[in-house]
Design an enzyme around this catalytic site. Sequence first.
Site, short mmCIF file in Angstrom:
data_model
loop_
_atom_site.label_atom_id
_atom_site.label_comp_id
_atom_site.label_asym_id
_atom_site.label_seq_id
_atom_site.Cartn_x
_atom_site.Cartn_y
_atom_site.Cartn_z
CD GLU A 162 29.27 40.25 41.17
OE1 GLU A 162 28.88 39.79 42.28
OE2 GLU A 162 30.09 41.17 41.06
CB CYS A 170 30.52 39.31 45.07
SG CYS A 170 31.80 39.69 43.83
#
Length: 688
Positions: free
Chosen positions: A262, A301
């Site tokens: 990720e 993120c």
Amino acid sequence: MTQILPSYVNGVWFVPTDDSAASAAIDVRDASTGEVVARVSTAGLDLAAALEYARTVGQASLGALTFHQRALLLKQMALVLTERKKELYALSSRTGATKIDSMVDIDGGIGVLFTYSSKGRRELPNATVYVDGPVELLSKDGSFLARHIYSRLPGVAVQINAFNFPVWGALEKFAPAFLAGVPTLVKPATPSGYLAEAFVRILVESGLLPEGALQLVSGSVPTLFDDVRLGDLVAFTGSASTADKLRSSDSVQTGGVRFTNETDSINASVLGTDATAGTPEFDAFVKQVVTEMTVKAGQKCTAIRRVIVPRTAMGDVIDAVQQRITQRIVLGDPRADGVTMGPLASTEQRAEVLRQVARLQAAGGTLVIGSTDAPAIVHANGTTASAPDGAFVAPMLLRFDVAADAVHEVEAFGPVSSVLGYDTLEEAIALVRRGGGSLVTSIATHDPEVAVALMTGISAFNGRVLVLDRDDARTSTGHGSPVPQLVHGGPGRAGGGEELGGIRAVLHHMQRTAIQGSPDMLTAITGIWHQGATARAGDTHPFRKSLAELRLGDQIVSGSRTVTLDDIEHFAEFTGDTFYAHMNEEAAAANPFFPGRVAHGYLLVSWAAGLFVDPAPGPVLANYGLENLRFVTPVSPGDSIRVALTAKQITPRETDEYGEVRWDAQLTNQNDETVASYDVLTLVAKHA
């Protein structure tokens, strides 16, 4: 000298003892003051031995437990961390996290444990194998069947985490791996690794961890990809460039190691054409943008990097964002009263953010809110002054009148966003897509047509899409908050990986295998009785057996009962179900599915209960539902039915004195044709 941060490997705490290794350790500093908090080194740590310890000792201890037993341990771990979270909050402030930031990280991580504990007990069997999908019949006589099953991987789940969420980032990976029965080795990021060490220490001290189930390496792991092998998994959170390097290792490319990542993504939030200034959607949009710019100082993120708005609304949005920042945001040491935004994780991170802002400016971005100058901040003692040793930057918003490539490619991983204008929804869609794949995009609109148009155009480029409007703004979990029930990950630049998503994440730690065999063999392997497997219709009614006595395949075959026209008419009158297929011979005969008037399906199911139930009080406590009900063959007046009820699946509850029993019910007519099939769900006492 500040102590070197311990690792927890092979069941013991490890600290380098060599003096030269200690002198070469990396200093980790308080994000606000620059004071040394810890020192980090893994000199002398045998990583290969730690991995092998997980594969042997960890696999054995977790393999002895069922899904439900592991799920209960997750709940107990969550409770222990909850009891001691004040300790974690105190340390978290040293990473630059405010109380709200710490709640997102610490309480969010604990919440993942609670969620997977609940979902594990509700959605997984009290077993060690998970069955996926229906039975596949591979022979006409039913003697050869197939199913798909998931069984746990035989290795270790290694997680390499980012600095921004040292607790949540570890626990959101640990929980599904633990539930699957796969041991975990955590490698936290250096700037905040001391917080990860603290929560691991709490879990170790609790005595709840099965031996080898969780290990921690506080520092670098240079030989990791030489030491992992087939059966192991590596989950990475961090930059796309680092992920590419790790993915190219031989152990991943040819060695069979599962690798998921990720990575940084240029997430967007789109203001719909209907969401003009003064509407609830506009207000919710502005609130969300400021939240995502400032929570964790923008080090998320999932933070909004591109604020995509109608071109005519750019000025309104900038003004509203400025006003909210002025009213709500106080920059400073998280330990000071009233501070709502802390520093970045390190001075190195501050320098990197400012470097990326300069790139955005060079590409045509105009800084319309904030400054790259060192800000004055509120110190822990309440004074306001600069903090040269702290990692502080002010919230910054750039305006791009021309959407340069850089705004879709450059991420300043801090409190930085850019405003872009669009003239048509097609242009807005194109702007979102230019991000190259994102973890999340949000849409603020109250117009279903706008929502559908944007969703149609952007969903394939995102792992998650939030539609924000006046109806859900108050209850929404927010643009930047992954929740355990939903997948976290995204295509393209976002890494192409997937985490969370409920039980999906558990299955990522397991291998799906197609199994073929006889009904008896599939019953033995899956723990679910299959049609054609051995069934036992003994003298004792299955409803007279407790869980301790009941066995898969225990069965009762009832006598038959004949259906009359009076029965059909009585049921119709009593229930009010006078559908023509039951009441009008001519109309029913004209229907392609019926030979004439037929019995109600629910009449037959009701009769079936009367045929198989043992009415006396006993181990069967309640019937709580039917599943998979299908009516197959119509039943006409004069036909007779009977039922075969077979114990199909037995699931004891770990915390109660009863469990669930799923029964296979097969209704057949006088010609042995299947009339209906379904599963009966009951609660049964563990002991008589």
